[in-house]
Write a protein that holds these residues in place. Structure first.
Motif, PDB file in Angstrom:
ATOM      1  N   GLY A  32       0.833  -1.204   0.000  1.00 31.34           N
ATOM      2  CA  GLY A  32       0.000   0.000   0.000  1.00 31.34           C
ATOM      3  C   GLY A  32       0.861   1.245   0.000  1.00 31.34           C
ATOM      4  N   PRO A  33       0.249   2.395  -0.236  1.00 28.93           N
ATOM      5  CA  PRO A  33       1.017   3.655  -0.274  1.00 28.93           C
ATOM      6  C   PRO A  33       1.454   4.068   1.130  1.00 28.93           C
ATOM      7  N   ASN A  34       2.271   5.100   1.167  1.00 28.26           N
ATOM      8  CA  ASN A  34       2.724   5.638   2.451  1.00 28.26           C
ATOM      9  C   ASN A  34       1.532   6.165   3.240  1.00 28.26           C
ATOM     10  N   GLY A  35       1.503   5.835   4.545  1.00 27.89           N
ATOM     11  CA  GLY A  35       0.432   6.317   5.407  1.00 27.89           C
ATOM     12  C   GLY A  35      -0.778   5.423   5.471  1.00 27.89           C
ATOM     13  N   CYS A  36      -0.755   4.253   4.810  1.00 29.19           N
ATOM     14  CA  CYS A  36      -1.925   3.383   4.838  1.00 29.19           C
ATOM     15  C   CYS A  36      -1.970   2.509   6.084  1.00 29.19           C
ATOM     16  N   GLY A  37      -0.884   2.442   6.878  1.00 30.02           N
ATOM     17  CA  GLY A  37      -0.918   1.688   8.124  1.00 30.02           C
ATOM     18  C   GLY A  37      -0.111   0.418   8.118  1.00 30.02           C
ATOM     19  N   LYS A  38       0.816   0.254   7.162  1.00 25.63           N
ATOM     20  CA  LYS A  38       1.628  -0.967   7.132  1.00 25.63           C
ATOM     21  C   LYS A  38       2.484  -1.063   8.392  1.00 25.63           C
ATOM     22  N   SER A  39       3.130   0.068   8.775  1.00 25.60           N
ATOM     23  CA  SER A  39       3.978   0.039   9.977  1.00 25.60           C
ATOM     24  C   SER A  39       3.153  -0.204  11.229  1.00 25.60           C
ATOM     25  N   ASN A  40       1.884   0.224  11.237  1.00 24.87           N
ATOM     26  CA  ASN A  40       1.030   0.013  12.410  1.00 24.87           C
ATOM     27  C   ASN A  40       0.781  -1.470  12.654  1.00 24.87           C
ATOM     28  N   LEU A  41       0.748  -2.278  11.578  1.00 28.15           N
ATOM     29  CA  LEU A  41       0.543  -3.719  11.752  1.00 28.15           C
ATOM     30  C   LEU A  41       1.749  -4.340  12.466  1.00 28.15           C
ATOM     31  N   VAL A  42       2.965  -3.951  12.031  1.00 26.53           N
ATOM     32  CA  VAL A  42       4.165  -4.483  12.678  1.00 26.53           C
ATOM     33  C   VAL A  42       4.217  -4.035  14.138  1.00 26.53           C
ATOM     34  N   GLU A  43       3.863  -2.776  14.369  1.00 23.98           N
ATOM     35  CA  GLU A  43       3.879  -2.279  15.745  1.00 23.98           C
ATOM     36  C   GLU A  43       2.818  -2.966  16.593  1.00 23.98           C
ATOM     37  N   ALA A  44       1.676  -3.337  15.992  1.00 24.34           N
ATOM     38  CA  ALA A  44       0.648  -4.067  16.735  1.00 24.34           C
ATOM     39  C   ALA A  44       1.165  -5.435  17.168  1.00 24.34           C
ATOM     40  N   MET A  45       1.904  -6.132  16.265  1.00 20.58           N
ATOM     41  CA  MET A  45       2.460  -7.429  16.634  1.00 20.58           C
ATOM     42  C   MET A  45       3.495  -7.274  17.751  1.00 20.58           C
ATOM     43  N   ARG A  46       4.356  -6.245  17.646  1.00 23.97           N
ATOM     44  CA  ARG A  46       5.341  -6.038  18.705  1.00 23.97           C
ATOM     45  C   ARG A  46       4.661  -5.664  20.019  1.00 23.97           C
ATOM     46  N   TRP A  47       3.589  -4.868  19.938  1.00 28.78           N
ATOM     47  CA  TRP A  47       2.879  -4.425  21.142  1.00 28.78           C
ATOM     48  C   TRP A  47       2.238  -5.591  21.871  1.00 28.78           C
ATOM     49  N   VAL A  48       1.581  -6.516  21.115  1.00 33.55           N
ATOM     50  CA  VAL A  48       0.920  -7.648  21.751  1.00 33.55           C
ATOM     51  C   VAL A  48       1.943  -8.656  22.272  1.00 33.55           C
ATOM     52  N   MET A  49       3.193  -8.616  21.751  1.00 31.25           N
ATOM     53  CA  MET A  49       4.235  -9.496  22.257  1.00 31.25           C
ATOM     54  C   MET A  49       4.862  -8.989  23.553  1.00 31.25           C
TER      55      MET A  49
END
Length: 690
Positions: A32-49
């Motif tokens: 997806g383009p910049n700002g669509c939330g790709k980094s938020n998915l990785v951060e969500a996985m790190r957060w739940v870990m």
């Protein structure tokens, strides 16, 4: 091998609505383009870990991972991320060993913190971190590749690569458990040390309780003996009281007998009273007259006492005035001596100035002679320059005429090539004209001379430009130095004005404190403030309700401990404080604690930092300077600033003189540059005309 099968987000950053991502076998990517939330998915996985750093979440606080709202949607109060794991096996522990799938959930509410659940059961964050560590992953695992991490791994040190190898070998969980076990063992060892300390304290308390028990038993024994002694004493007192009662009865009988006798005497006295009543009015008149005379004498005595007090006060005032007059006379004599010395110096300076005036007159006459000679030379040079300019104009005119003639001759030669007779006549005419005028060699010499003059003028311009640039740079440097000195002077004056305003707060007080008449050496303000404290705010005016008075001679005052220096050596104060300062010693902090038991009544010790030890046991540590110490320090700083301001003003005056001199040199250089440029233009005109 643990497999991630599903990621579910609700209210996490930009994922406000429930969003579910399935992680199928193979490679699963998000594009997806910049700002669509790709980094938020990785951060969500790190957060739940179990990630605990909000900076790793690109947030200013952990509550920022909750959706904060937009222009069309309100914010949420909670966020939740669920990660589904498969093929966990025994890594989940005994509580979840039978589960085929594990759902690890982390939920956060605003201002309430996070909560972790595994398959709906609440667990600790440490349990979640160990679960993923056993699976060779985690919130900070090298397996979670971020931007630039490959380069970091290549340039990493061996200890950083060790963490990667431990995770690859599947022992990172064991390493975490070992660290946790070591921490627990250290905590247990600390607890054991604490228990030993507590047992030692209990033993000390037990000994104290044993001593108290022995004292209590002794107290009980003494109490029983005291009670027996009190009972014996009470019996003796009762016997004594019974004897006194019998004696009192006998005395009462004797008193009754005497009362009868007194009654008979009273009857006789009544008869005598009736007889004396007839003479009472005359006696009362005499008593009134005597009382009036006594009252007049008392009033006269009060007036005499008041007059005596006034006379004594007047005598004391006259004595003080005599002392003041003597001091003023001594001061005036000193001032007279100073004035005589100043007059002598002024007379010497007047003689020196007179001699200097004579020298200046001779120098002025010599300068005027030089000026007249220079003016004559200038007039001669100007007349010579005028002659050269006239000659140059004549040469220029002849050259222009020759140029025109040469042009005409060339034209005629081109037009009359076939007419040799005409050419011969023209040649003869031209030869005659050339013979009548200057030769080409002379004109060439004039042109070369004009070119040399132009070259010399250009060299003068270059030299003048360098001189003007150097003068301008010197002026800029002088201006910068002046600005810097003026800034320093402004800063010093502002600080001095502020301190003066602070110190003049009590200027209008009816009775100024004696602190304003004290001068203390720099660095000793805290010592004086600790030694005298609030007593420095008391005035020395006798009319003040609370004031300092002359304590009299110090004949019987005790001496300070041997080797202790008095504070009076560093303080210039009125004589009223001489005895007080003589009983204050200055020591170091270690010596003060050692010598405080050797102080006699009225004595005290201080340190330069402000520590205080008094003879009666009062001890004060130097935590902060007192108001008096700050005021004394401000006064010393103000005196220092006044000296610095005078120096800064002289420096500003010097820099201003340097700037004026540099400005004059720059103006002279600019004038020389303009003259050189005019000479270049004149030489160019002369060269063109030649």
């Amino acid at each position: 091998m643990v497999k991630f099968t599903k990621l579910r987000l609700l209210g996490f950053k930009t994922f406000v609505e429930p969003t579910e991502f399935r992680i199928e076998p193979g490679l699963t990517g998000v594009v997806g383009p910049n700002g669509c939330g790709k980094s938020n998915l990785v951060e969500a996985m790190r957060w739940v870990m179990g990630e605990s750093s909000y900076k790793s979440m690109r947030a200013s606080g952990m509550d920022d991972v909750i959706f904060s709202g937009s222009g069309r949607r309100p914010g949420r109060n909670s966020a939740e991320v669920t990660l589904t794991l498969a093929d966990v096996g025994p890594r989940a522990g005994a509580a979840f060993a039978d589960a085929d799938l594990l759902e690890v959930t982390r939920r956060i509410e605003r201002e309430s913190g996070s909560a972790y659940r595994i398959n709906g059961r609440e667990v600790r964050a440490r349990d979640v971190q160990l679960l993923f560590a056993d699976a060779s992953t985690g919130s900070r695992s090298p397996a979670m590749v971020r931007q630039g991490q490959i380069g970091e791994l290549i340039a990493a040190k061996p200890i950083a690569r060790r963490a990667v190898l431990e995770e690859a070998s599947g022992i990172s969980g064991l390493h975490s458990r070992r660290n946790e076990a070591e921490i627990r063992l250290k905590a247990a060892a600390q607890n054991l040390d604490r228990v030993e300390d507590v047992l030692a304290e209990f033993e000390i308390q037990l000994e104290a309780l044993k001593r108290q028990a022995r004292q209590a038993a002794r107290y009980r024994n003494l109490s029983a003996e005291i009670r027996r002694a009190e009972a014996t004493l009470s019996l003796l007192r009762w016997i004594d009281a019974r004897d006194r009662v019998d004696e009192a009865e006998r005395e009462r009988a004797e008193a009754d007998r005497k009362a009868g006798e007194r009654a008979v005497e009273q009857a006789r006295t009544a008869v005598d009273q009736a007889t004396a009543a007839q003479t009472l009015p005359a006696l009362r008149e005499a008593e009134a007259a005597a009382a009036a005379a006594l009252q007049r004498l008392r009033l006269a005595m009060g007036e005499v006492d008041a007059e005596e007090r006034r006379i004594r006060a007047r005598l004391e005032e006259l004595d003080r005035r005599l002392v003041q007059i003597a001091a003023d006379l001594a001061r005036e004599e000193t001032l007279g001596a100073d004035m005589d010395a100043a007059l002598a110096r002024l007379a010497e300076e007047e003689d020196e100035l007179t001699a200097a005036d004579r020298d200046v007159g001779a120098a002025v006459a010599e300068a005027e002679d030089r000026l007249a000679a220079a003016q004559d030379d200038l007039a001669a040079a100007e007349s010579e320059l005028a002659g050269h300019l006239a000659a140059l104009a004549d040469v220029t005119a002849r050259r222009r005429a020759l140029d025109r003639d040469r042009t005409d001759a060339d034209a005629r030669r081109a037009r009359l090539a076939g007419e040799s007779a005409d050419v011969a006549r023209e040649r003869a005419a031209l030869a005659a004209e050339i013979a009548a005028g200057a030769t080409p060699d002379d004109l060439r010499a004039e042109v070369e001379e004009a070119a040399a003059i132009a070259a010399e003028a250009e060299f003068s311009v270059a030299t003048a430009e360098e001189v003007e640039a150097a003068a301008r740079a010197e002026e800029d440097a002088a201006r910068a130095a002046l600005a810097e000195r003026e800034r320093d002077l402004s800063r010093l004056e502002a600080e001095a004005k502020t301190l003066a305003k602070i110190l003049d707060v009590a200027a209008g007080v009816l009775w100024p404190p004696i602190l304003d008449r004290i001068v203390v050496d720099a660095g000793w303000e805290a010592a004086l403030g600790a030694a005298l404290g609030d007593d420095l705010d008391v005035s020395d005016a006798l009319a003040a309700p609370v004031h300092w008075e002359d304590p009299g001679p110090a004949l019987a005052d005790p001496a300070l401990p041997e080797g202790v220096e008095t504070l009076a050596a560093h303080v210039a104060a009125p004589p009223l404080l001489a005895r007080r300062l003589a009983q204050i010693g200055v020591v170091t902090r270690a010596d003060g604690a050692r010598l405080r038991r050797r102080l006699l009544p009225g004595q005290r010790l201080v340190s330069t930092a402000g520590d205080l030890w008094r003879w009666d046991g009062l001890t004060a540590a130097a935590d902060a300077p007192t108001a008096a110490a700050r005021r004394l320090s401000s006064r010393n700083r103000l005196a220092e600033l006044e000296g610095q301001i005078d120096t800064a003003r002289h420096a500003v005056a010097d820099r201003r003189g340097d700037l004026d001199a540099a400005r004059r040199r720059r103006e002279a250089a600019a004038e020389g540059l303009r003259g050189a440029r005019d000479a270049v233009r004149a030489a160019a005109r002369a060269e063109s005309e030649a």
